[in-house]
Design a protein around this motif. Structure first.
Motif, PDB file in Angstrom:
ATOM      1  N   HIS A  55       0.765  10.766 -13.847  1.00 27.05           N
ATOM      2  CA  HIS A  55      -0.020  10.799 -12.620  1.00 27.05           C
ATOM      3  C   HIS A  55       0.883  11.150 -11.436  1.00 27.05           C
ATOM      4  O   HIS A  55       2.102  10.961 -11.477  1.00 27.05           O
ATOM      5  N   TYR A  90       1.345  -1.741  -5.300  1.00 24.72           N
ATOM      6  CA  TYR A  90       0.513  -2.816  -5.848  1.00 24.72           C
ATOM      7  C   TYR A  90       0.000  -2.438  -7.232  1.00 24.72           C
ATOM      8  O   TYR A  90       0.036  -3.248  -8.163  1.00 24.72           O
ATOM      9  N   GLN A  91      -0.475  -1.212  -7.383  1.00 21.17           N
ATOM     10  CA  GLN A  91      -0.976  -0.765  -8.682  1.00 21.17           C
ATOM     11  C   GLN A  91       0.144  -0.707  -9.718  1.00 21.17           C
ATOM     12  O   GLN A  91      -0.054  -1.080 -10.878  1.00 21.17           O
ATOM     13  N   ALA A  92       1.316  -0.271  -9.285  1.00 24.89           N
ATOM     14  CA  ALA A  92       2.455  -0.197 -10.209  1.00 24.89           C
ATOM     15  C   ALA A  92       2.869  -1.585 -10.681  1.00 24.89           C
ATOM     16  O   ALA A  92       3.215  -1.780 -11.849  1.00 24.89           O
ATOM     17  N   ASP A 131       0.549  -6.367 -16.597  1.00 21.88           N
ATOM     18  CA  ASP A 131      -0.306  -6.190 -17.766  1.00 21.88           C
ATOM     19  C   ASP A 131       0.503  -5.956 -19.032  1.00 21.88           C
ATOM     20  O   ASP A 131       0.065  -6.239 -20.139  1.00 21.88           O
ATOM     21  N   THR A 180       0.814  -1.217   0.000  1.00 17.11           N
ATOM     22  CA  THR A 180       0.000   0.000   0.000  1.00 17.11           C
ATOM     23  C   THR A 180       0.848   1.269   0.000  1.00 17.11           C
ATOM     24  O   THR A 180       0.313   2.366  -0.101  1.00 17.11           O
ATOM     25  N   GLN A 240       0.872  -4.125 -10.953  1.00 18.80           N
ATOM     26  CA  GLN A 240      -0.157  -4.574 -11.889  1.00 18.80           C
ATOM     27  C   GLN A 240       0.095  -4.034 -13.286  1.00 18.80           C
ATOM     28  O   GLN A 240      -0.115  -4.729 -14.277  1.00 18.80           O
ATOM     29  N   LEU A 241       0.577  -2.810 -13.374  1.00 18.84           N
ATOM     30  CA  LEU A 241       0.914  -2.240 -14.674  1.00 18.84           C
ATOM     31  C   LEU A 241       1.998  -3.067 -15.354  1.00 18.84           C
ATOM     32  O   LEU A 241       1.946  -3.333 -16.546  1.00 18.84           O
ATOM     33  N   ILE A 256      -0.164   6.659  -6.647  1.00 17.90           N
ATOM     34  CA  ILE A 256      -0.067   5.299  -7.187  1.00 17.90           C
ATOM     35  C   ILE A 256       0.589   4.408  -6.146  1.00 17.90           C
ATOM     36  O   ILE A 256       1.677   4.719  -5.641  1.00 17.90           O
ATOM     37  N   THR A 257      -0.062   3.318  -5.782  1.00 23.04           N
ATOM     38  CA  THR A 257       0.526   2.390  -4.813  1.00 23.04           C
ATOM     39  C   THR A 257       1.463   1.419  -5.533  1.00 23.04           C
ATOM     40  O   THR A 257       1.400   1.251  -6.759  1.00 23.04           O
ATOM     41  N   SER A 308       3.311   4.216  -1.361  1.00 18.51           N
ATOM     42  CA  SER A 308       3.241   4.934  -2.631  1.00 18.51           C
ATOM     43  C   SER A 308       4.435   4.597  -3.520  1.00 18.51           C
ATOM     44  O   SER A 308       5.509   4.234  -3.035  1.00 18.51           O
ATOM     45  N   ASP A 335       1.197   6.706 -17.886  1.00 13.11           N
ATOM     46  CA  ASP A 335       0.954   6.544 -16.449  1.00 13.11           C
ATOM     47  C   ASP A 335       1.894   7.413 -15.622  1.00 13.11           C
ATOM     48  O   ASP A 335       1.585   7.754 -14.479  1.00 13.11           O
TER      49      ASP A 335
END
Length: 488
Positions: free
Chosen positions: A411, A419-421, A427, A364, A423-424, A416-417, A366, A408
């Motif tokens: 932003h 975890y989100q990074a 993908d 979680t 996922q990028l 951006i967490t 950043s 991205d």
């Protein structure tokens, strides 16, 4: 299995300070492996006793332990995995399935009679080891490493590296990605992401030579500069900003200018195909770079040069492993578990202090905090852990290039967490970066040779040391740590 049918107790027994007889029991593991240890209730599961390979029987390992009377449980640690011998008595215990044996009680004052000790077949009482029992008593908490052993290891490895050249690192076939310095920065990082590489040498057509290296670290600095409100670099300029312009701007940022305010050109660190591997390794260590281009040039200034290969510590380590794997007996230090070697960065235990803490983050956290930590801690990746410090994933410098594929990066990085990074990155289907390759782990009981073999794999720069079962992070060992130790 390797049993003695009758052993005189008067030859086997040794009285401890509590007045109880300790018996030298020989344990045998006959199922192979590279490194084998034993632990059990006879030493309160508090130590790992190394087992030695039997000469002429490569699959058989033996160790002698001092054992008191009573029922005992034990287990083998084979190549970092806890195992039991299915051919011997076993049961479910507090540590999973464990082997068992029962040593019958013998009084401290042993009469001169042919008393016997009941032991199963894979443990022998060695009557000839009574006078050497001090070498395997419970007071020995870990294998020993002497300064003489360390120096002998370093000398052997230095001689090997000095007698082999960078030319031997060249693969039979392969490719090297090089970038034109006039490419826009964003396009360059898009190429790195597509090709699955973390860095690339830079070619200047006007000078007809290699002039530097572009790495994920540059993109991290660019993103941090974009987030700086006083920055002269805008998001629009990033689309057209060339690599050469960025390198020049970076020199101004770092105040690497001469008396006239002009940027001081940095000299490319490279190696020739005839340079020995020890010199190449030292160049990488001393300069703090990840790779050194191997260049063949017909001129002294490096012009009209031919790029042959990108030399790295992992490639040099692969040569070492290939040679010493079959003669590791001549270097006993390679068979020692890494926890007894001054190697890597470890999470301090309760009451201990650490001058170099292990960098870890929660999913979680950043992305901005991750980038700051990568730069400030000067590490290539950061373990991502849960609330119990168990390893979930890692975030590497090379993961940042996934942001260049879209927009991205525009932003706010604080929003951006990690975890989100990550996922990028998943993908984007980056080549060579499967999840299994991302989380490279080892155990504190793994041998130095096993750790070296893992680090010799392409793309692996560090291993996360985890606790068996829980995957709780215990430390980190990197390529730099291994070579700093081996070369002194």
């Amino acid at each position: 299995m390797f049993a003695s049918d009758t052993i005189p107790a008067r030859d086997a027994g040794r009285v401890n300070t509590a007045g109880m007889v300790l018996f030298p029991i020989q344990f045998t593991w006959p199922h192979g492996g590279r490194s084998v240890f034993i632990s059990g209730s006879f030493n309160r599961w508090a130590e790992l006793v190394p087992m030695s390979q039997v000469e002429g029987s490569p699959n058989v390992f033996q160790a002698v332990c001092a054992v008191s009377h009573g029922c005992h449980e034990y287990k083998f640690l084979v190549d970092g995995e806890w195992r039991h011998d299915e051919r011997q008595p076993h049961k479910n215990g507090d540590y999973g399935i464990v082997n068992t044996f029962d040593a019958q009680p013998v009084p401290a004052q042993v009469p001169q009679v042919q008393s016997r000790l009941d032991v199963p077949n894979n443990m022998d009482v060695d009557s000839g080891l009574t006078h050497r029992i001090s070498t395997v008593t419970l007071n020995q908490t870990m294998p020993r490493i002497s300064e003489e052993d360390v120096q002998a290891c370093r000398n052997r490895i230095s001689i090997f590296l000095a007698s082999h050249t960078a030319y031997e690192l060249l693969p039979e076939s392969g490719k090297v990605v090089a970038l034109d310095v006039d490419l826009p920065v964003k396009q360059a990082f898009h190429i790195l992401s597509e090709q699955g590489v973390a860095l690339a040498p830079l070619w200047d057509f006007s000078k007809a030579k290699l002039v530097g290296v572009l790495s994920a670290s540059d993109f991290i600095l660019i993103l941090r500069e974009l987030g700086n409100h006083g920055s002269n670099l805008t998001e629009e300029e990033l689309e057209t900003h060339t690599i050469s312009a960025w390198k020049e701007g970076k020199a101004y940022m770092n105040r690497q200018v001469d008396g006239h305010g002009r940027p001081i050109p940095k000299h490319l660190i490279y190696a020739g195909p005839c340079d020995n591997l020890k010199d190449v390794a030292l160049k990488i260590l001393q300069s703090g770079v990840a790779i050194v281009p191997v260049i063949h040039s017909t001129s002294e200034d490096g012009s009209f040069s031919q790029l042959l290969h990108l030399a790295s510590l992992s490639g040099i380590l692969k040569c070492l492993c290939r040679y010493f794997k079959h003669c590791s007996g001549s270097l006993p230090i390679l068979q020692l578990p890494i926890y007894v070697i001054p190697l890597g960065t470890w999470v301090p235990r309760i009451g201990e202090s650490s001058s170099r803490p292990v960098a870890m983050l929660r999913p979680t956290a950043s992305l901005s905090s991750a980038l700051n930590m990568l730069v400030q801690a000067r590490v290539s990746s950061i373990p991502i852990v849960d609330d119990n410090d168990s390893l979930l994933d890692i975030y590497s410098r090379s993961d940042i290039t996934a942001l260049a594929k879209g927009r991205d990066y525009i932003h706010n990085l604080n929003e951006i967490t990690i975890y989100q990074a990550l996922q990028l990155g998943q993908d984007s289907n980056t080549p060579y970066e499967t999840r299994n390759q991302r989380c490279q782990m080892c155990l504190r009981t793994d041998t130095l040779l096993k750790v070296m073999e893992q680090l010799a794999n392409p793309g692996v720069r560090r291993l996360v040391i985890v606790e068996a079962g829980s995957n709780r992070v215990e430390g980190v060992v990197s390529l730099t740590d291994v070579f700093s130790f081996l070369l002194g």
